[in-house]
Design a protein around this motif. Structure first.
Motif, mmCIF file in Angstrom:
data_model
loop_
_atom_site.group_PDB
_atom_site.id
_atom_site.type_symbol
_atom_site.label_atom_id
_atom_site.label_comp_id
_atom_site.label_asym_id
_atom_site.label_seq_id
_atom_site.Cartn_x
_atom_site.Cartn_y
_atom_site.Cartn_z
ATOM 1 N N TYR A 151 6.480 -50.785 2.959
ATOM 2 C CA TYR A 151 6.560 -52.057 2.241
ATOM 3 C C TYR A 151 7.892 -52.755 2.486
ATOM 4 N N ARG A 152 8.979 -51.988 2.487
ATOM 5 C CA ARG A 152 10.293 -52.619 2.676
ATOM 6 C C ARG A 152 10.477 -53.104 4.107
ATOM 7 N N GLN A 153 9.917 -52.398 5.062
ATOM 8 C CA GLN A 153 9.976 -52.874 6.447
ATOM 9 C C GLN A 153 9.168 -54.155 6.598
ATOM 10 N N ALA A 154 7.965 -54.186 6.049
ATOM 11 C CA ALA A 154 7.127 -55.385 6.131
ATOM 12 C C ALA A 154 7.799 -56.573 5.451
ATOM 13 N N ALA A 155 8.462 -56.321 4.322
ATOM 14 C CA ALA A 155 9.145 -57.398 3.602
ATOM 15 C C ALA A 155 10.321 -57.949 4.390
ATOM 16 N N GLU A 156 11.065 -57.073 5.066
ATOM 17 C CA GLU A 156 12.195 -57.543 5.865
ATOM 18 C C GLU A 156 11.715 -58.348 7.067
ATOM 19 N N ILE A 157 10.589 -57.954 7.650
ATOM 20 C CA ILE A 157 9.996 -58.754 8.727
ATOM 21 C C ILE A 157 9.644 -60.139 8.198
ATOM 22 N N HIS A 158 9.048 -60.189 7.018
ATOM 23 C CA HIS A 158 8.691 -61.483 6.423
ATOM 24 C C HIS A 158 9.930 -62.351 6.231
ATOM 25 N N ARG A 159 10.992 -61.776 5.682
ATOM 26 C CA ARG A 159 12.212 -62.555 5.435
ATOM 27 C C ARG A 159 12.809 -63.100 6.726
ATOM 28 N N GLN A 160 12.915 -62.247 7.746
ATOM 29 C CA GLN A 160 13.540 -62.694 8.989
ATOM 30 C C GLN A 160 12.697 -63.754 9.696
ATOM 31 N N VAL A 161 11.396 -63.595 9.676
ATOM 32 C CA VAL A 161 10.532 -64.581 10.347
ATOM 33 C C VAL A 161 10.535 -65.906 9.602
ATOM 34 N N ARG A 162 10.451 -65.856 8.277
ATOM 35 C CA ARG A 162 10.419 -67.133 7.543
ATOM 36 C C ARG A 162 11.754 -67.856 7.604
ATOM 37 N N GLN A 163 12.864 -67.089 7.695
ATOM 38 C CA GLN A 163 14.164 -67.741 7.855
ATOM 39 C C GLN A 163 14.202 -68.534 9.160
ATOM 40 N N TYR A 164 13.678 -67.933 10.215
ATOM 41 C CA TYR A 164 13.616 -68.638 11.495
ATOM 42 C C TYR A 164 12.684 -69.843 11.395
ATOM 43 N N ALA A 165 11.538 -69.678 10.754
ATOM 44 C CA ALA A 165 10.582 -70.782 10.622
ATOM 45 C C ALA A 165 11.199 -71.950 9.866
#
Length: 461
Positions: free
Chosen positions: A144-158
């Motif tokens: 869950y924490r890995q998936a959440a960090e992926i979400h944060r990094q991708v949305r920051q770029y978006a």
């Protein structure tokens, strides 16, 4: 990703046949880790050997022989060589994000979300057990924490690079999806790879009165983002079936600031009220009270912000974006309570329209009904398509773009047969009245024994 319910009624969808797919912020502190240099092995240079050599040296103190000088020079060169073998620079995420997340966190310890103790609990919980649950297996929190960090990094770029006036919604969706696949290390092109890690559901990019469940699809109109649009961005990240579901809204025109503020505060209220033993009805009442205290002035006309009443938040099960519980954001008679070990998507939608959603034109995506067998299918194209769906998506929601990315062609007749037999369900966009504006914010929370973890919390919302 929102779960739709009939007006005035509780919807209790199972994970595979809900009519909807969807997808708090009280001055959140940033939880995103930028660089992971502290996790990299730096190495240690030990000078004990030098000390021992000095003790064992012969000769007169203060006098250095040529042989001793050569030995010291050699040791210096050796020390320099060791130093140069260490990482010279910190490993950081690229732009666009393409560095697999496990390379940034080689120890496998990913940033946690916002940890919030329960306000009202009679339990006595040891501190080391407060943010864990006996109901979770060893990989649960890590996934869950890995998936959440992926979400944060991708949305920051978006947010910084993709979402701009003049950008096509297709380019935004593909940019988000490319980032998620790259950071997870699973492109999903080999059979079964998408079940290891992938999008949790198709990227939702909904404009203005379209509240939920719209994504670019092949053959559709090329939609371009305008500076006057209100855009909802809703996407999920799935790792070993653990789905992080989080959404935000962007508007370039400050006219809509109050609309966004109302919905963001309402979502944060839902997060605050959530916890073990919390009643869904109480959460919904608190959310509605906050959201409907706001108004929006558009073209010198004042509109109250209405909580949309026929779509809800929901629990999340493994490989199922929608479980069996709903979290309304209006007053309701839902008697369910939250329980330890559960995962919830706390989301709210606000509207300047009627606050009730109807099906729009087109198809957002498809979901497998795991309770219906395909054993009685006779059409070969339907059987072949179902085999592809089961092998690559399972019960995860997918869209036509995802099928065609796998090279699937001429699937329309087979898909129609699967839908007619109840094996696959289709989901339409959800819209309020034309001319209205809608907004959405959403977080995924984990209910630990003694506190909740807002796993998707970031610096942005």
């Amino acid at each position: 990703m929102g779960s739709r319910s009939p007006e005035g009624e509780q919807q209790t969808p199972d994970a595979s046949n809900s009519n909807e797919f969807k997808p708090s912020n009280t001055s959140p502190k940033g939880t995103r880790n930028g660089s992971c240099s502290s996790d990299l092995d730096r190495g240690v240079i030990n000078n004990d050997d030098d000390d021992d050599d000095d003790k064992n040296q012969g000769g007169t103190p203060g006098i250095t022989s040529p042989a001793d000088a050569n030995k010291k020079k050699k040791r210096k060169r050796s020390k320099k060589k060791i130093k140069n073998s260490l990482p010279a620079t910190e490993l950081k995420q690229s732009s666009p994000p393409r560095v697999v997340l496990s390379a940034l966190f080689p120890a496998g310890e990913y940033p946690g979300g916002e940890l919030v103790p329960y306000d009202n609990t009679s339990r006595t919980i040891d501190e080391e057990l407060r943010y864990n649950s006996r109901l979770w297996d060893d990989s649960f929190l890590s996934d869950y924490r890995q998936a959440a960090e992926i979400h944060r990094q991708v949305r920051q770029y978006a947010q910084s690079e993709l979402i701009k006036p003049g950008a096509s919604l297709l380019s935004i969706a593909e940019g988000i999806e490319d980032g998620v696949r790259s950071l997870s290390g699973h492109q999903g092109l080999e059979t079964g790879d998408g079940l290891k890690a992938s999008m949790g559901f198709p990227t939702g990019l909904c404009l203005n009165n379209v509240a939920a469940h719209w994504t670019p699809n092949p053959g559709g109109k090329n939609v371009v983002l305008d500076k006057g649009d209100v855009l909802k961005v809703d996407f999920g990240v799935q790792l070993n079936g653990r789905i992080v579901d989080s959404a935000f809204t962007i508007a370039f025109d400050h006219t809509y600031d109050n609309l966004l503020a109302a919905v963001k505060e309402a979502t944060n209220t839902g997060v605050k009220e959530a916890g073990v033993d919390a009643r869904m009805s109480d959460i919904g009442s608190a959310i509605q009270e906050v959201m409907e205290s706001y108004e929006v002035n558009i073209n010198n006309k004042t509109f109250p912000v209405k909580a949309i009443r026929n779509i809800t938040g929901h629990d999340i099960l493994r490989y199922h974006i929608h479980g069996n519980k709903q979290v309304p954001f209006v007053r309701s008679k839902i008697r369910d309570r939250m329980e330890e070990g559960e995962v919830f998507a706390i989301e709210t939608f606000g509207s300047t329209g009627k606050g009730f959603l109807d099906d729009g034109v087109g198809i957002y995506g498809y979901g497998r009904n795991s309770e219906v067998s395909g054993a009685n299918l006779h059409l070969s194209s339907a059987k072949s398509l179902l085999k592809t769906i089961d092998a690559n998506f399972g019960t995860l929601v997918f869209c036509r773009r995802y099928l065609e990315r796998l090279g699937v062609q001429n699937y329309h007749l087979g898909m129609r047969k699967l839908i007619d037999n109840g094996i696959i369900e289709s989901y339409a966009p959800l819209v309020d009245i034309k001319g209205s504006y809608t907004a959405q914010f959403e977080h995924t929370i984990l209910l630990h024994s003694g506190g909740k973890e807002v796993i998707s919390r970031g610096d942005d919302y």
